[in-house]
Design a protein around this motif. Structure first.
Motif, PDB file in Angstrom:
ATOM      1  N   UNK A 112      -3.953  61.458  22.417  1.00  0.00           N
ATOM      2  CA  UNK A 112      -3.365  60.293  21.736  1.00  0.00           C
ATOM      3  C   UNK A 112      -2.651  60.762  20.478  1.00  0.00           C
ATOM      4  N   UNK A 113      -1.576  61.523  20.628  1.00  0.00           N
ATOM      5  CA  UNK A 113      -0.927  62.128  19.465  1.00  0.00           C
ATOM      6  C   UNK A 113      -0.424  61.115  18.434  1.00  0.00           C
ATOM      7  N   UNK A 114      -0.149  59.892  18.861  1.00  0.00           N
ATOM      8  CA  UNK A 114       0.275  58.853  17.913  1.00  0.00           C
ATOM      9  C   UNK A 114      -0.881  57.916  17.549  1.00  0.00           C
ATOM     10  N   UNK A 115      -2.083  58.246  18.013  1.00  0.00           N
ATOM     11  CA  UNK A 115      -3.240  57.402  17.732  1.00  0.00           C
ATOM     12  C   UNK A 115      -3.327  56.184  18.623  1.00  0.00           C
ATOM     13  N   UNK A 116      -2.585  56.177  19.709  1.00  0.00           N
ATOM     14  CA  UNK A 116      -2.535  55.019  20.590  1.00  0.00           C
ATOM     15  C   UNK A 116      -2.637  55.474  22.040  1.00  0.00           C
ATOM     16  N   UNK A 117      -2.893  54.481  22.924  1.00  0.00           N
ATOM     17  CA  UNK A 117      -2.878  54.752  24.354  1.00  0.00           C
ATOM     18  C   UNK A 117      -4.247  54.916  24.972  1.00  0.00           C
ATOM     19  N   UNK A 181      -5.759  59.715  13.224  1.00  0.00           N
ATOM     20  CA  UNK A 181      -6.949  60.313  13.837  1.00  0.00           C
ATOM     21  C   UNK A 181      -7.998  59.237  14.128  1.00  0.00           C
ATOM     22  N   UNK A 182      -8.193  58.339  13.197  1.00  0.00           N
ATOM     23  CA  UNK A 182      -9.283  57.357  13.304  1.00  0.00           C
ATOM     24  C   UNK A 182      -8.922  56.129  14.120  1.00  0.00           C
ATOM     25  N   UNK A 183      -7.641  55.863  14.320  1.00  0.00           N
ATOM     26  CA  UNK A 183      -7.221  54.628  14.990  1.00  0.00           C
ATOM     27  C   UNK A 183      -7.855  54.446  16.366  1.00  0.00           C
TER      28      UNK A 183
END
Length: 512
Positions: A112-117, A181-183
């Motif tokens: 999840x490189x953008x903190x999503x998905x 990181x935490x998202x």
């Protein structure tokens, strides 16, 4: 030695329980799960149970989630709790050099490189200690971290010291990197009471058509089965493969819980062409008293009492554990609001009735391939760089952008952008093919809106729909992630150029 072996066995059993609870969801008739993996070697440290979805779920932030990764942390005793310092301490995960937070960071960069998905779920019978700062920022909806409560304050504040410690621990440059990181992190409390877990598992087994566990025996065939399959190298399961295995093992008894017939609900705000809704529905909300034909008598009634009546009607008429069909002979705003109060987290199975070559139940499969249907075309027009509000026009039935632009010239709204959304192939009454197509379009427009620039997230969204009511209902189901939004109604009787009026605004204002 005996205690250590016992603890390890109990931990393995705990993980197996969590797998089967998820696996039962895979076997239900309306499952959105594509496959489940037990001990996934591609998801280091988050490999205990991995769930892949056929169609994305919408998480607490309004992001699309395609995969849930679970790290299942078992504890033999109730004596412990989770605090923020545990996340930085390798001992918390029985490691010597790498902490839980470092493992989260590695997985986030990879998956999840953008903190999503996806979501990274820490599942533990230990709860967050009530006196620990984590208790103030991790909420119970999904176990997500509330960044708006974590971010305020400099490095000398309580939260600032924690952010600084985490940044330094991970080698990050700033809080924006830490937020990413935490998202996707979720901290999920789960019981370790064997009796409670067995009761939960048996309820899920029955719903999935599997034989419940005999609580009068020591052994559990499901735990033995998943361990045996893992030894044989079998750890990836689709619905078909898992069903075949359960049948072979004598665990399948069939769908003993028969699907109940749908209860018919209806909402009416205009009479012309609506048929005999009173006879067709078990519960009906009639709002005709507030309208003269299609025109509202008192413009202030949109939000009070109409929104309140919709919310109360849905709450009072959907108490049975059955599927529902919703007839919507109503204005766009009302159909949208009905979806808003029947969002996916409501736990209510509901499908709208759409007038489309007769009456059709538009119950989406949600396993549909998005590329099978025409999608949205987005045309963006920047009006005022310094403003922060957004206009969305949905020109499905007919073109709306010229009427909307004319209306905007007559009113004073701080609109930053206007986004004109049309369908590939042009507008028309039959361009949306079925419920699957409508749900795909709703999912895509919701994802598009949720990706709007940060500046616009402080502003209001103004929605001008010209779409089938079922599609408007589906969009409403995603709309809790939009923030404040207002629906606009067009005067179809007079057809005055730019003849729009603001109608329902969501979320509703709290009384008092």
């Amino acid at each position: 030695m005996t205690n250590a072996v016992s603890a390890r066995i109990k931990g393995d059993d705990y993980q197996a329980y969590m797998f089967w609870i998820k696996a039962c969801q895979l076997l239900t008739h309306d499952s959105n799960i594509d496959k489940i993996i037990y001990e996934d070697d591609k998801a280091k440290a988050w490999d205990d149970v991995v769930v892949h979805y056929e169609a994305p779920e919408i998480d607490a932030y309004g992001d699309s989630v395609y995969t849930d990764y679970h790290q299942i942390k078992y504890h033999v005793t109730h004596g412990g709790s989770i605090g923020w310092e545990n996340l930085l301490d390798p001992k918390f995960i029985n490691a010597t050099s790498v902490s839980f937070l470092q493992r989260l960071h590695a997985a986030q960069k990879q998956l999840a490189p953008e903190g999503k998905g996806c979501r990274f779920n820490l599942v533990s019978p230990w709860q967050i200690h009530p006196d620990d700062p984590l208790a103030k920022i991790v909420i119970t909806q999904e176990g997500e971290l509330q960044w708006d409560k974590f971010a305020p304050g400099g490095d000398r504040s309580q939260m600032g010291r924690i952010r600084k410690a985490m940044r330094e621990h991970l080698g990050l440059n700033n809080d924006d990197e830490l937020k990413v990181v935490l998202r996707p992190l979720r901290i999920v409390h789960n019981s370790d009471n064997v009796k409670q877990i067995n009761e939960l598992l048996n309820a899920n087994l029955k719903a999935a058509g599997l034989k419940p566990v005999d609580t009068g025996k020591i052994g559990n065939p499901y735990i033995d089965l998943i361990k045996g399959l893992l030894i044989k190298g079998k750890n990836v399961f689709t619905k078909d493969t898992l069903l075949e295995i359960c049948k072979r093992e004598g665990l399948w008894v069939g769908n003993v819980i028969n699907e109940k017939p749908a209860v018919q609900l209806g909402i009416r705000s205009f009479r012309r062409g609506t048929g005999n809704m009173e006879q067709d529905t078990k519960h009906m909300l009639c709002l005709l008293e507030h309208f003269e034909d299609r025109n509202i008598k008192d413009k202030s009634s949109w939000n009070e009492p109409i929104v309140t009546k919709i919310e109360q009607f849905i709450a009072s008429s959907t108490k049975e554990q059955v599927p529902y069909h919703l007839h919507l002979d109503a204005h766009y705003s009302i159909s949208f609001a009905a979806g808003y109060f029947l969002d996916s987290k409501s736990g209510i199975e509901v499908a709208p009735i759409q007038k489309f070559d007769g009456l059709q139940v538009w119950k989406p499969d949600k396993k549909v391939k998005y590329e099978d249907y025409p999608g949205w075309i987005y045309e963006e027009h920047l009006r005022n760089e310094d403003a922060n509000e957004l206009v969305i026009t949905l020109g499905v039935r007919h073109k709306t952008i010229d009427e909307v632009n004319y209306y905007l010239e007559q009113v004073d709204l701080p609109i930053r952008r206007v986004i004109n959304c049309t369908i590939e192939g042009g507008p028309g009454g039959a361009v949306i093919q079925n419920g699957d197509h409508a749900w795909v379009l709703a999912d895509k427009i919701a994802a598009y809106i949720n990706e709007r620039p940060f500046k616009e997230r402080f502003g209001h969204i103004h929605i001008f729909p010209a779409v089938p009511n079922a599609l408007n209902f589906f969009i409403g189901q995603f709309a809790r992630a939009f923030g404040p939004c207002t629906l606009y109604e067009y005067d179809f009787e007079k057809r005055t150029p730019g003849g729009y009026e603001p109608a329902i605004t969501l979320p509703p204002k709290k009384k008092g």
